[in-house]
Design a protein around this motif. Structure first.
Motif, PDB file in Angstrom:
ATOM      1  N   LEU A 139       0.854  -1.314  -0.011  1.00  0.00           N
ATOM      2  CA  LEU A 139       0.054  -0.033  -0.077  1.00  0.00           C
ATOM      3  C   LEU A 139       0.763   1.343   0.093  1.00  0.00           C
ATOM      4  CD1 LEU A 139      -2.963   1.375   0.203  1.00  0.00           C
ATOM      5  CD2 LEU A 139      -2.631   1.270   2.730  1.00  0.00           C
ATOM      6  N   GLU A 140       1.888   1.166   0.904  1.00  0.00           N
ATOM      7  CA  GLU A 140       3.022   2.292   0.859  1.00  0.00           C
ATOM      8  C   GLU A 140       3.500   2.725  -0.510  1.00  0.00           C
ATOM      9  OE1 GLU A 140       5.707   3.060   3.806  1.00  0.00           O
ATOM     10  OE2 GLU A 140       4.350   3.057   5.538  1.00  0.00           O
ATOM     11  N   ILE A 141       3.846   1.735  -1.207  1.00  0.00           N
ATOM     12  CA  ILE A 141       4.559   1.473  -2.473  1.00  0.00           C
ATOM     13  C   ILE A 141       3.497   2.126  -3.499  1.00  0.00           C
ATOM     14  CG2 ILE A 141       5.413   0.183  -4.249  1.00  0.00           C
ATOM     15  CD1 ILE A 141       6.545  -2.042  -2.292  1.00  0.00           C
ATOM     16  N   GLU A 142       2.195   1.768  -3.364  1.00  0.00           N
ATOM     17  CA  GLU A 142       1.314   2.256  -4.234  1.00  0.00           C
ATOM     18  C   GLU A 142       0.834   3.611  -3.980  1.00  0.00           C
ATOM     19  OE1 GLU A 142      -3.318   1.440  -5.569  1.00  0.00           O
ATOM     20  OE2 GLU A 142      -2.413   0.141  -4.045  1.00  0.00           O
ATOM     21  N   ILE A 143       1.086   4.234  -2.903  1.00  0.00           N
ATOM     22  CA  ILE A 143       0.845   5.599  -2.706  1.00  0.00           C
ATOM     23  C   ILE A 143       2.138   6.515  -3.322  1.00  0.00           C
ATOM     24  CG2 ILE A 143       0.882   7.139  -0.744  1.00  0.00           C
ATOM     25  CD1 ILE A 143      -0.822   5.273   0.794  1.00  0.00           C
ATOM     26  N   VAL A 144       3.346   5.999  -3.004  1.00  0.00           N
ATOM     27  CA  VAL A 144       4.336   6.646  -3.640  1.00  0.00           C
ATOM     28  C   VAL A 144       4.331   6.602  -4.964  1.00  0.00           C
ATOM     29  CG1 VAL A 144       7.069   6.605  -4.009  1.00  0.00           C
ATOM     30  CG2 VAL A 144       5.920   5.947  -1.768  1.00  0.00           C
ATOM     31  N   GLU A 145       4.004   5.837  -5.603  1.00  0.00           N
ATOM     32  CA  GLU A 145       3.857   5.500  -7.053  1.00  0.00           C
ATOM     33  C   GLU A 145       2.753   6.593  -7.792  1.00  0.00           C
ATOM     34  OE1 GLU A 145       3.795   2.077 -10.469  1.00  0.00           O
ATOM     35  OE2 GLU A 145       3.140   1.504  -8.734  1.00  0.00           O
ATOM     36  N   GLN A 146       1.510   6.784  -6.967  1.00  0.00           N
ATOM     37  CA  GLN A 146       0.718   7.515  -7.368  1.00  0.00           C
ATOM     38  C   GLN A 146       0.958   8.955  -7.393  1.00  0.00           C
ATOM     39  OE1 GLN A 146      -2.702   6.233  -5.026  1.00  0.00           O
ATOM     40  NE2 GLN A 146      -3.338   4.685  -6.287  1.00  0.00           N
ATOM     41  N   ARG A 147       1.715   9.281  -6.014  1.00  0.00           N
ATOM     42  CA  ARG A 147       1.918  10.610  -5.710  1.00  0.00           C
ATOM     43  C   ARG A 147       3.180  10.795  -6.858  1.00  0.00           C
ATOM     44  NH1 ARG A 147       4.060  10.160  -1.208  1.00  0.00           N
ATOM     45  NH2 ARG A 147       1.933  10.143  -0.022  1.00  0.00           N
ATOM     46  N   GLY A 148       4.231  10.109  -7.113  1.00  0.00           N
ATOM     47  CA  GLY A 148       5.031  10.353  -8.139  1.00  0.00           C
ATOM     48  C   GLY A 148       4.539  10.580  -9.666  1.00  0.00           C
ATOM     49  N   GLU A 149       3.425   9.924 -10.029  1.00  0.00           N
ATOM     50  CA  GLU A 149       3.071  10.116 -11.234  1.00  0.00           C
ATOM     51  C   GLU A 149       2.068  11.414 -11.339  1.00  0.00           C
ATOM     52  OE1 GLU A 149       2.602   8.415 -14.863  1.00  0.00           O
ATOM     53  OE2 GLU A 149       3.279   7.204 -13.396  1.00  0.00           O
ATOM     54  N   ALA A 150       1.402  11.776 -10.317  1.00  0.00           N
ATOM     55  CA  ALA A 150       0.647  12.860 -10.264  1.00  0.00           C
ATOM     56  C   ALA A 150       1.738  14.194 -10.500  1.00  0.00           C
ATOM     57  CB  ALA A 150      -0.125  12.973  -8.954  1.00  0.00           C
ATOM     58  N   GLU A 151       2.735  13.997  -9.626  1.00  0.00           N
ATOM     59  CA  GLU A 151       3.911  15.118  -9.856  1.00  0.00           C
ATOM     60  C   GLU A 151       4.506  15.300 -11.247  1.00  0.00           C
ATOM     61  OE1 GLU A 151       4.993  14.984  -4.958  1.00  0.00           O
ATOM     62  OE2 GLU A 151       6.197  14.077  -6.508  1.00  0.00           O
ATOM     63  N   ALA A 152       4.819  14.060 -11.689  1.00  0.00           N
ATOM     64  CA  ALA A 152       5.438  14.006 -13.215  1.00  0.00           C
ATOM     65  C   ALA A 152       4.415  14.519 -14.210  1.00  0.00           C
ATOM     66  CB  ALA A 152       5.859  12.726 -13.569  1.00  0.00           C
ATOM     67  N   LYS A 153       3.083  14.258 -13.859  1.00  0.00           N
ATOM     68  CA  LYS A 153       1.939  14.926 -14.528  1.00  0.00           C
ATOM     69  C   LYS A 153       1.692  16.378 -14.804  1.00  0.00           C
ATOM     70  CE  LYS A 153      -1.527  14.174 -17.567  1.00  0.00           C
ATOM     71  NZ  LYS A 153      -1.399  13.560 -18.885  1.00  0.00           N
ATOM     72  N   ALA A 154       2.223  16.873 -13.638  1.00  0.00           N
ATOM     73  CA  ALA A 154       1.942  18.318 -13.418  1.00  0.00           C
ATOM     74  C   ALA A 154       2.934  19.270 -14.410  1.00  0.00           C
ATOM     75  CB  ALA A 154       2.616  18.831 -12.024  1.00  0.00           C
ATOM     76  N   PHE A 155       4.200  18.457 -14.565  1.00  0.00           N
ATOM     77  CA  PHE A 155       5.145  19.037 -15.592  1.00  0.00           C
ATOM     78  C   PHE A 155       4.674  18.825 -16.974  1.00  0.00           C
ATOM     79  CE2 PHE A 155       7.807  19.138 -11.799  1.00  0.00           C
ATOM     80  CZ  PHE A 155       8.644  20.409 -12.038  1.00  0.00           C
ATOM     81  N   GLU A 156       4.245  17.493 -17.214  1.00  0.00           N
ATOM     82  CA  GLU A 156       3.652  17.428 -18.514  1.00  0.00           C
ATOM     83  C   GLU A 156       2.495  18.165 -18.814  1.00  0.00           C
ATOM     84  OE1 GLU A 156       3.224  13.242 -18.299  1.00  0.00           O
ATOM     85  OE2 GLU A 156       5.133  12.583 -18.602  1.00  0.00           O
TER      86      GLU A 156
END
Length: 278
Positions: A139-156
């Motif tokens: 669950l922690e790994i999934e949260i880190v992955e979702q947060r990182g994906e959202a932050e990368a999406k902000a730049f995109e």
């Protein structure tokens, strides 16, 4: 004993790539008879970067946007992922647990600097079943992955908006040119200045925003992979596997072409034998 501590180092790929891209474009401009001053325009920068920031703020939650801005340094500075050292650390814990019992790792776990590995090992010491440890840590790994994906999406997202904002800036500039058609000498310079905003918008998107999003996503994937490796190691300890067999499993996470630790190289023949033994 190493405990997975990371250290930052300049990312020569990011720094060199940005300098090469900007240098190549400006160099081509100069060789074509232009000047760097031709693309220096404060109003164009204000329109493009201000408009892009506003558009991104409309589409991205503020917390995610702040997190993405905080990750700017990670684009140019890479956290060295000590994969081989972390494997050695986990194998050390596995060896100790096999000899003295898993409860003997309680003091060791308290000294681990990596919070993910510390939490996983503490859960193991507390006697949780493998399925429970896996569920909590995944669950922690999934949260880190979702947060990182959202932050990368902000730049995109910024990379998607900035070229259009640049066109808006060019149109605004042309509107000002049209007001001064009587002064034909100024028309040419005005049109040239108007298109600077387009250069800023397209350049920012393709030289920074989109590449930055890709680099943040790559950083996130590396972090997720490191955590998955730590989890596999802790689960191997809970399962009571032979440390050499655990190493054989974790060696799969080593970067392709990367060098193994000395302990990993020395234990490889024995690890293969342990795989047969189970």
């Amino acid at each position: 004993m190493a405990n997975g501590k990371t250290s930052s180092r300049p990312d020569l790929g990011s720094i060199g790539g940005l300098l090469l891209a900007v240098g190549g474009i400006l160099g081509g401009l100069i060789l074509d008879g232009g000047k760097v001053a031709d693309v220096k325009q404060v109003t164009a920068a204000l329109i493009v970067f201000g408009g892009t920031l506003g558009a991104v703020m409309l589409t991205t939650p503020l917390g995610t946007l702040i997190g993405a801005v905080r990750k700017l340094s990670s684009i140019f500075f890479e956290k060295a992922q000590p994969v081989s050292q972390t494997i050695d650390t986990i194998i050390g814990y596995a060896t100790q647990a096999r000899k003295q019992g898993i409860l003997s790792l309680e003091q060791e776990a308290a000294r681990i600097e990596n919070p993910f590995l510390r939490k996983a090992l503490n859960l193991a010491v507390d006697g949780l079943e493998m399925s429970q440890i896996r569920s909590i840590m995944e669950l922690e790994i999934e949260i880190v992955e979702q947060r990182g994906e959202a932050e990368a999406k902000a730049f995109e997202t910024a990379g998607g908006y900035s070229p259009t904002i640049g066109i808006i800036g060019a149109v605004l500039g042309l509107m000002q040119v049209m007001k001064n058609l009587a002064n034909i000498d100024e028309v040419g310079r005005g049109i040239a200045s108007a298109f600077v905003a387009t250069v800023y918008g397209v350049g920012a998107a393709n030289l920074f925003f989109l590449p930055a999003g890709g680099k943040l996503r790559a950083r996130m994937h590396a972090e997720v992979q490191l955590r998955e490796m730590m989890l596999q190691g802790v689960l191997g300890i809970v399962e009571g596997l032979n440390p050499k067999l655990i190493r054989t499993r974790l060696d799969a996470y080593l970067v392709h072409g990367g060098s193994r630790s000395k302990a990993a190289r020395e234990s490889q023949p024995a690890a293969q034998a342990a795989t047969v033994e189970g």
